[in-house]
Design an enzyme around this catalytic site. Structure first.
Site, PDB file in Angstrom:
ATOM      1  NE  ARG A   1      -0.348   0.284   4.966  1.00  0.00           N
ATOM      2  CZ  ARG A   1      -0.918   0.480   6.151  1.00  0.00           C
ATOM      3  NH1 ARG A   1      -2.238   0.537   6.250  1.00  0.00           N
ATOM      4  NH2 ARG A   1      -0.171   0.606   7.237  1.00  0.00           N
TER       5      ARG A   1
ATOM      6  CB  ILE B   1       5.348   5.581  -0.282  1.00  0.00           C
ATOM      7  CG1 ILE B   1       4.828   7.012  -0.094  1.00  0.00           C
ATOM      8  CG2 ILE B   1       6.742   5.598  -0.911  1.00  0.00           C
ATOM      9  CD1 ILE B   1       5.658   7.852   0.844  1.00  0.00           C
TER      10      ILE B   1
ATOM     11  CG  ASP C   1       7.358  -8.692  12.224  1.00  0.00           C
ATOM     12  OD1 ASP C   1       7.854  -7.560  12.039  1.00  0.00           O
ATOM     13  OD2 ASP C   1       6.878  -9.044  13.312  1.00  0.00           O
ATOM     14  CB  VAL C   2      10.821  -5.392   8.660  1.00  0.00           C
ATOM     15  CG1 VAL C   2      10.290  -5.491   7.240  1.00  0.00           C
ATOM     16  CG2 VAL C   2      10.065  -4.338   9.466  1.00  0.00           C
TER      17      VAL C   2
ATOM     18  CG  ASN D   1       7.691   1.648   1.664  1.00  0.00           C
ATOM     19  OD1 ASN D   1       7.630   2.866   1.542  1.00  0.00           O
ATOM     20  ND2 ASN D   1       6.615   0.907   1.954  1.00  0.00           N
TER      21      ASN D   1
ATOM     22  CE1 TYR E   1       7.586   7.976   9.759  1.00  0.00           C
ATOM     23  CE2 TYR E   1       8.171  10.308   9.657  1.00  0.00           C
ATOM     24  CZ  TYR E   1       7.853   9.125   9.017  1.00  0.00           C
ATOM     25  OH  TYR E   1       7.806   9.074   7.645  1.00  0.00           O
TER      26      TYR E   1
ATOM     27  CE  LYS F   1      10.603   6.948   8.121  1.00  0.00           C
ATOM     28  NZ  LYS F   1      10.686   5.783   7.209  1.00  0.00           N
TER      29      LYS F   1
END
Length: 259
Positions: free
Chosen positions: A21, A23, A69-70, A96, A163, A167
């Protein structure tokens, strides 16, 4: 090779985490349209299968969905093994998958902080580690991390301390991996999007329509981009067209960070 041919990804296997889904799907569709065999890797198998089938129907590419599952290293290792069994190599990895929590810093629980960091930063490391091993043993490849302009600025008005920290961490991870793996012909770059009209953003704007105007006031362009605009940049970074680029971060934000 013509300039347009240098963007082609024929006979290459590309893996997109969270490619079901937003991006991720925009990037996955673009890579498939450029000729790659496309693997959608995400935690929810049903939505991954649906996305892979939709992308195959739209582009004519060969696609595969794998459940992963990352944040779970065993899960990542198993998924990478399954992809290698199917395609023999992984040439492009797009990290991503990501989440956020809109909680003021003074009220954020350590568990919420850790959940965001686990997905957005540790998950990228784990996927890069296991795919990187395969690229080292093979012919190299391209790793593209979907970071954010939030790596460089404070978000407003939404409170997203975990977040932004995760990043920002991707910037250091990118630089170090690019340095360590250049000798194996592995390139590592970051895409740093601004506000993109994904389903998640649309849901936020349904509850607070004025937030869109708040964001757009900081932009030089008049509208937020769609996920497919990020896909075009991902194709460039995945392909031979960007052979001379590694360790870089590219903001694509409608001019949000210019002023």
């Amino acid at each position: 090779m013509s300039i347009l041919d240098s963007f082609r990804l024929d006979q290459r296997t590309a893996v997109v985490t969270g490619g079901n889904r937003g991006i991720g799907k925009g990037i996955a569709t673009a890579l498939a349209d450029a000729g790659a065999d496309l693997v959608v890797a995400n935690r929810d198998r049903d939505s991954g299968v649906a996305a892979a089938e939709e992308i195959a129907a739209e582009t004519g590419a060969e696609t595969l969905a794998v459940q992963m599952d990352v944040t779970n290293e065993d899960d990542v290792a198993t998924a990478v093994e399954a992809i290698i069994d199917e395609y023999n190599s992984i040439d492009v990895l797009v990290n991503n998958a990501g989440i956020t929590e809109n909680v003021p810093a003074e009220r954020m629980d350590p568990e919420d902080w850790q959940r965001v960091v686990d997905v957005n930063l540790t998950g990228v490391f784990l996927c890069s580690k296991h795919v990187g091993r395969r690229m080292i043993d093979g012919d190299g490849g391209s790793i593209v991390n979907v970071s954010s302009i939030s790596a460089f600025i404070a978000n407003h008005p939404q409170p997203q301390v975990a977040y932004n920290a995760s990043k920002a961490g991707l910037e250091g991870l990118k630089t170090q991996l690019a340095s360590e793996w250049a000798r194996y012909d592995i390139r590592v770059n970051n895409i740093n999007p601004g506000y993109i009209r994904t389903n998640m953003v649309e849901d936020v704007l349904k509850n607070d329509p004025e937030m869109a105007e708040e964001w757009k006031r900081e932009m030089l362009l008049d509208e937020m981009a769609r996920p497919e605009s990020i896909g075009a940049l991902a194709v460039y970074l995945a392909s031979e067209a960007s052979w001379y680029m590694t360790g870089e971060s590219i903001s694509i934000d409608g001019g949000y960070t210019v002023r």
